[in-house]
Design a protein around this motif. Sequence first.
Motif, PDB file in Angstrom:
ATOM      1  N   UNK A   7      -8.451 -73.847  27.465  1.00 23.11           N
ATOM      2  CA  UNK A   7      -9.930 -72.976  26.411  1.00 23.11           C
ATOM      3  C   UNK A   7      -8.713 -72.167  25.828  1.00 23.11           C
ATOM      4  N   UNK A   8      -9.216 -72.205  24.686  1.00 21.25           N
ATOM      5  CA  UNK A   8      -8.918 -70.658  24.043  1.00 21.25           C
ATOM      6  C   UNK A   8      -8.826 -69.919  24.183  1.00 21.25           C
ATOM      7  N   UNK A   9      -8.064 -68.885  24.773  1.00 21.45           N
ATOM      8  CA  UNK A   9      -8.179 -67.607  24.789  1.00 21.45           C
ATOM      9  C   UNK A   9      -7.026 -66.355  24.325  1.00 21.45           C
TER      10      UNK A   9
ATOM     11  N   UNK B 119       0.239 -76.515  32.167  1.00 19.09           N
ATOM     12  CA  UNK B 119      -0.317 -75.893  33.585  1.00 19.09           C
ATOM     13  C   UNK B 119      -0.102 -74.530  33.994  1.00 19.09           C
ATOM     14  N   UNK B 120       1.056 -74.831  33.404  1.00 22.32           N
ATOM     15  CA  UNK B 120       1.895 -73.052  34.405  1.00 22.32           C
ATOM     16  C   UNK B 120       1.783 -73.165  35.753  1.00 22.32           C
ATOM     17  N   UNK B 121       2.311 -74.598  36.698  1.00 17.70           N
ATOM     18  CA  UNK B 121       2.560 -74.586  37.588  1.00 17.70           C
ATOM     19  C   UNK B 121       3.655 -74.261  38.053  1.00 17.70           C
ATOM     20  N   UNK B 122       4.178 -73.062  38.747  1.00 19.88           N
ATOM     21  CA  UNK B 122       5.517 -72.530  38.450  1.00 19.88           C
ATOM     22  C   UNK B 122       6.439 -73.076  40.205  1.00 19.88           C
ATOM     23  N   UNK B 123       7.501 -73.776  40.156  1.00 18.66           N
ATOM     24  CA  UNK B 123       8.257 -74.755  40.549  1.00 18.66           C
ATOM     25  C   UNK B 123       8.349 -74.703  42.147  1.00 18.66           C
ATOM     26  N   UNK B 124       8.852 -75.600  42.423  1.00 17.91           N
ATOM     27  CA  UNK B 124       8.669 -75.635  43.729  1.00 17.91           C
ATOM     28  C   UNK B 124       9.874 -74.035  44.805  1.00 17.91           C
ATOM     29  N   UNK B 125       9.630 -73.589  45.331  1.00 14.68           N
ATOM     30  CA  UNK B 125      10.996 -72.307  45.833  1.00 14.68           C
ATOM     31  C   UNK B 125      11.866 -73.372  46.650  1.00 14.68           C
ATOM     32  N   UNK B 126      12.871 -72.833  46.192  1.00 13.15           N
ATOM     33  CA  UNK B 126      13.648 -72.911  47.524  1.00 13.15           C
ATOM     34  C   UNK B 126      13.742 -71.902  49.204  1.00 13.15           C
ATOM     35  N   UNK B 127      14.091 -72.556  49.706  1.00 13.14           N
ATOM     36  CA  UNK B 127      14.765 -71.493  50.744  1.00 13.14           C
ATOM     37  C   UNK B 127      15.238 -70.050  50.009  1.00 13.14           C
TER      38      UNK B 127
ATOM     39  N   UNK C 120       0.165 -66.605  29.173  1.00 16.44           N
ATOM     40  CA  UNK C 120      -1.303 -66.876  28.612  1.00 16.44           C
ATOM     41  C   UNK C 120      -1.670 -65.679  27.103  1.00 16.44           C
ATOM     42  N   UNK C 121      -1.032 -64.782  27.144  1.00 19.54           N
ATOM     43  CA  UNK C 121      -0.804 -64.068  26.144  1.00 19.54           C
ATOM     44  C   UNK C 121      -0.006 -64.400  25.134  1.00 19.54           C
ATOM     45  N   UNK C 122       0.745 -64.873  24.946  1.00 26.33           N
ATOM     46  CA  UNK C 122       1.599 -65.329  23.921  1.00 26.33           C
ATOM     47  C   UNK C 122       0.914 -67.105  23.766  1.00 26.33           C
ATOM     48  N   UNK C 123       0.121 -67.644  23.875  1.00 29.00           N
ATOM     49  CA  UNK C 123       0.078 -69.116  23.905  1.00 29.00           C
ATOM     50  C   UNK C 123      -1.156 -69.203  23.199  1.00 29.00           C
ATOM     51  N   UNK C 124      -2.344 -68.418  23.905  1.00 28.19           N
ATOM     52  CA  UNK C 124      -3.802 -67.612  23.320  1.00 28.19           C
ATOM     53  C   UNK C 124      -4.225 -68.986  24.468  1.00 28.19           C
ATOM     54  N   UNK C 125      -3.907 -70.407  25.638  1.00 24.22           N
ATOM     55  CA  UNK C 125      -4.483 -71.010  26.062  1.00 24.22           C
ATOM     56  C   UNK C 125      -4.589 -70.290  27.706  1.00 24.22           C
ATOM     57  N   UNK C 126      -5.712 -70.481  28.034  1.00 23.52           N
ATOM     58  CA  UNK C 126      -6.205 -70.546  29.260  1.00 23.52           C
ATOM     59  C   UNK C 126      -7.159 -71.918  29.810  1.00 23.52           C
ATOM     60  N   UNK C 127      -6.195 -71.758  31.881  1.00 25.02           N
ATOM     61  CA  UNK C 127      -6.078 -73.303  32.238  1.00 25.02           C
ATOM     62  C   UNK C 127      -7.347 -72.743  33.271  1.00 25.02           C
ATOM     63  N   UNK C 128      -8.308 -73.084  32.604  1.00 22.06           N
ATOM     64  CA  UNK C 128      -9.327 -72.900  34.152  1.00 22.06           C
ATOM     65  C   UNK C 128      -9.625 -73.585  34.901  1.00 22.06           C
ATOM     66  N   UNK C 129      -9.204 -72.894  36.381  1.00 22.56           N
ATOM     67  CA  UNK C 129      -9.863 -73.685  37.572  1.00 22.56           C
ATOM     68  C   UNK C 129      -8.354 -75.406  37.890  1.00 22.56           C
TER      69      UNK C 129
END
Length: 717
Positions: A193-195, A464-472, A173-182
């Motif tokens: 939005x820009x942040x 969107x910053x989604x984290x990948x599925x976690x492996x067991x 977020x700090x590097x890309x200056x983008x925030x994905x609200x909600x």
Amino acid sequence: MSRAVLQQQPRLFRRAAVIGPSRRLARRWRTSTAGTCRRERGQAVKTSSRLWPTRYFSVPSSSPDDSEDAQPGTYSEADHEHAVISAFDLFSIGIGPSSSHTVGPMRAGGIFVTDLIEAGLLENVGMIRISIYGSLALTGEGHMTPSALLLGLEGANVETVDTSYVPTRFERIKKEKKLFLGHRLPQGKARQIDFDYDRDFKWEWGKKLPMHSNGMRFMAFDNEGNMLATNDLFSVGGGFVVNGALSTAATTAAAVQAAKDTSNTKELQSESSGGHPADLAENMFYKEIRRANAAGDRRTGPEVKSHASDPADEPMTLEGAHSSQSGSLSSMEPATGDADAEVTNTKTAERQPRYPFHDAQSLLALCNKHNLTIAQLVYENEKSHGYTDDEIFRKVMRIWEVMDDSILEGVQAPLDAILPGSLKLHRRAPGLYRRLTRGLYPSHARVDDTVQGEQQLSSQNGSDGEAPPLEPVTSTPATLDRKRPINKRRPQRIHGAIYHPIMPCLPRRTTFPAMDYLTMYAIAVNETNAAGGRVVTAPTNGAAGIIPAVLKYTIEFISDDTERDIMTFLLTAAAIGMLYKRGATISAAEGGCMAEVGVACSMAAGAFAACMGASPEAIEQAAEIGIEHNLGLTCDPIGGLVQAPCIERNALGAVKAISSANLALSSKTGTQKVRLDDAIRAMRLTAKGMRNEFKETSLSGLATSVPLNIPVSVPDC
């Protein structure tokens, strides 16, 4: 009534609630003559000759069936003698390192975005500005407050978010200056939005919002710089959040003008003024993200209406918002609620606890009247909240599972691991664990120095910053190595002159197994917390190690029925925690470490006594001993980190809890001179009298006495 009797009565120093849903007005009540209860700055109000017990007072109520304790013309907490909150509010799952600085702000961010969605404003948002005040600003970096706030605005759930994802996403977020609200909220609405973190995230050092030290101000603007909405939220300890009244553009202009006209009473508190934030009726705080989901007694602020712009109203601009930072916007008129709010209140009113209690005395009276243990009484109250037997069991066991996992994560860390932060503190739990398990077979006791199955975030994440599925996570147990070399004992080195009338003592160590295990368990949990891992707020993150340590020891070394003792322990501890939440505070920003470690020690002491078969009176005595000898404990974390002295205090708090319980079990109940209600009242008075710099600010005490030259979050000027 004699003067001596009058002097023994406690002052009614609880604060009163103001007329209207958006804020509270602090009013102090005190007893005067036998027939009068008057305000310090108000007109005398005639009452009966009875001296009322300490309660919260607020606006007049028109309840049809007033109890005999109710005063004419006032609303009394006695009309709703509930236990404040659910056990599953007091014990909730979150991430480290702080419940008030990390967990609460993450919830606050989610609340603000959810309110924007429900007001129909999110699609118009072009900019977000955040300001943090008081204790949040002073120790925010060490407590990871900025990352928690921004991830909350993106909709991250504090109970389920991947702990390794939070710092990684924060840096993006700090590097890309983008925030994905909600984008992680269940409503399915999101907006990018820009942040600019350096521009849009403000640290208001030396200032406090009037309600509480841990204040946050959110402001949303459109692309032209016109303010769409603003709200003040407060993180009040244990992950609880006070949700203010969302003010929209249609109400902002008039409210800002009113705030300027009354600026002499709405000024932000200065750190140098020495004024303490107003005491709070904490039964109004909740942990829900949506207002409509919060029970009536844990809810503050009205429902949010859909946005309807009024052409007659001039929207506030970004420049105007910046210039008004020195004045409080908490006086803004909220968006008016509609009929849905009344329906919600009606529904939640039907879910009152079956056995409501407001202090320790009423709790014991209910237990004796209905022949229930404290845990059984809380269990029945949870059922009246709408939970089934199976849901209560699963929720309690889930809480214990997370507690146990936090211990396991702490002892499995590498021996040479260092906690994050400028203090560079070495982990001790892995070494303590290996010392205690020395002599056991490696296949049972040895833990690999490297954690197996460590999850790495993919660098190919989408926007969107989604984290990948976690492996067991899988781990291979160490093989039984019977040819392992035997450690040779080195000759001991003695300090001191050998040829002296007083011979030097040989190095040795006394072994207290119970103390050693309690210490190791507590340190393991708090090192997990300090590293930003997943823990249970019990009742806060800074004191998260005490209750798991005592419960783990109870299960492993004492219990003959694990499920029964887990239920008994956690539900009993919850009842005691509710008394502190209602009668004093669990916020270190308001009561120092006494409100965290002291309360957790008291809760664990009473819960351990319950598992040992103690009567409700003995449990009360154990809880009283646990808090009595923690009164005045300051919160002065070095470098603003939840590490020193926090981690060791949890270890000592766990040992003190067992000692308190054993002392109560060895005493004759009813002979003590100090009751739990007396100690809770003393705790509240102590919190009011403590200097602000000893309340989670890192401005005094150990934080400034240790010559480590660790920078604290203070301005460069």
